[in-house]
Design an enzyme around this catalytic site. Structure first.
Site, PDB file in Angstrom:
ATOM      1  N   HIS A 183       0.855  -1.188   0.000  1.00 25.81           N
ATOM      2  CA  HIS A 183       0.000   0.000   0.000  1.00 25.81           C
ATOM      3  C   HIS A 183       0.886   1.231   0.000  1.00 25.81           C
ATOM      4  CE1 HIS A 183       0.807  -1.117   4.194  1.00 25.81           C
ATOM      5  NE2 HIS A 183       0.712   0.166   4.502  1.00 25.81           N
ATOM      6  N   HIS A 193      -0.537   0.075  12.632  1.00 28.21           N
ATOM      7  CA  HIS A 193      -0.695  -0.459  11.287  1.00 28.21           C
ATOM      8  C   HIS A 193       0.604  -1.168  10.918  1.00 28.21           C
ATOM      9  CE1 HIS A 193       1.562   3.041   9.648  1.00 28.21           C
ATOM     10  NE2 HIS A 193       0.959   3.689  10.640  1.00 28.21           N
TER      11      HIS A 193
END
Length: 376
Positions: free
Chosen positions: A62, A299
């Site tokens: 990502h 994350h």
């Protein structure tokens, strides 16, 4: 919960290296209308900062925060590489899930995926799946048996009670709310007398109405008397498979070793650990609590920093999100750490057992205080 279309899944792909794989995934995200053309640069830059390899053959490429303006709408593209792609030193990815998300939208999506992918058997099936439909079913958890429900949502502590009926009703209600039992189970467990296990611990269940495996625990603020016997805590078991057996075994070990009093005084996280982790039963376990200050929680990037810190030590280390489910997770597994759903301000409890446990907890605390690679 995000929805995944078979059009977003690409089985049987083959590439020469990681960069080629990322460019292919970025192109698919752009074609699907999720990102603009510059997002690929953020995906490649992210890999330079820290690998997006989660473990179990899964990677989640990502973009960086600098390329969030390139995200047009949240979405994913799933690529399966049956022959594997080298993602880093000792890391081979068989499935790469490209994520496009602005703000912290991707965290919820990531938590949903990691809950599924942390199951080793599912990760193995993802490698061998041959169709988009099969991959979708695995990723959405449709082929996964439900995990045992035993967390903060099935526990009620510090109850003002003077009879077992109060605890019976609370446990039955918790299990019903969790979708683990039906009305027949509720009626049976409220009307029938629980079994006295001794040391203030009582147990009940029902042969009828078990919809999924779950365990509910309720504990009185003060122990009370039931026909001359001490009562303080009630465990109610819904059994739809063999998962609750491990919990009952740990409960039995506590009783046999005259350590059940731990259940009567422990806080929620410790009580859960005693029933779900074998390490919690030992006496030489150290623990420490820290607050996560990272803006977007744990994350992939700060999660990787935390796991890498833990891996520097030999001790067995578990981490519990006190503001999440309360269940302990293996601190050496990035997949399981990310699945804890840690947000800014959440309290984490680390337990360590081993010769370097004290040093490990200090290093973990220092790393969290320093921002886990994102600045204090």
């Amino acid at each position: 919960m995000f929805q995944l279309s078979v059009q977003d899944i690409h089985p049987g792909e083959q590439v020469g290296n990681k960069e080629e794989a990322i460019r292919q995934i970025a192109a698919a995200l752009a074609q699907a209308g999720n990102v603009a053309g510059g997002y690929v640069d953020g995906m490649l830059a992210r890999e330079q900062q820290t690998s997006t390899f989660l473990g179990n053959g899964i990677a989640i490429p990502h973009g960086t925060t600098d390329t969030r303006d390139q995200v047009l709408k949240t979405g994913v593209q799933v690529f399966q590489f049956p022959q594997g792609v080298t993602w880093g030193e000792g890391q081979v990815a068989y499935v790469a899930i490209g994520i496009a998300a602005s703000s912290d939208e991707h965290l919820g999506l990531l938590r949903q995926l990691t809950h599924v992918l942390s199951d080793d058997s599912v990760a193995e099936q993802l490698k061998s799946a041959t169709t988009a439909e099969e991959l979708r079913a695995l990723l959405m958890g449709e082929k996964q048996s439900e995990q045992l429900k035993l967390d903060n949502e099935t526990m009620t502590l510090d109850v003002i009670a003077s009879s077992l009926v109060t605890l019976q009703a609370l446990n039955a209600a918790r299990l019903k709310e969790a979708g683990a039992v039906d009305a027949a189970f509720v009626a049976k467990t409220i009307n029938d007398s629980p079994m006295n296990l001794g040391q203030g611990i009582w147990l009940n269940d029902s042969a009828e109405g078990n919809l999924r495996s779950a365990v509910a625990v309720s504990r009185a603020t003060q122990a009370f008397d039931v026909e001359g016997e001490k009562a303080a805590l009630l465990v109610t078991v819904a059994m739809n498979d063999e998962q609750p057996i491990a919990v009952l075994k740990r409960l039995g070990d506590l009783l046999l070793n005259n350590k059940a009093d731990r259940l009567l005084s422990a806080d929620a996280a410790t009580l859960l650990a005693l029933l779900t982790s074998d390490d919690a039963l030992t006496d030489d376990v150290l623990s420490a609590e820290f607050v996560v200050r990272n803006e977007h929680g744990l994350h992939a990037r700060p999660g990787t920093m935390l796991v890498n810190t833990i891996k520097q030590f030999n001790s067995e280390i578990t981490v519990t999100n006190l503001d999440g489910t309360g269940k302990p997770a293996n601190g050496r597994s990035l997949m399981k750490v990310v699945a804890l759903g840690v947000k800014k301000g959440h309290r984490l409890r680390f337990t360590a057992q081993g010769e370097d446990a004290e040093q490990a907890l200090k290093a973990i605390g220092d790393a969290i205080a320093a921002g886990l690679g994102e600045g204090a």
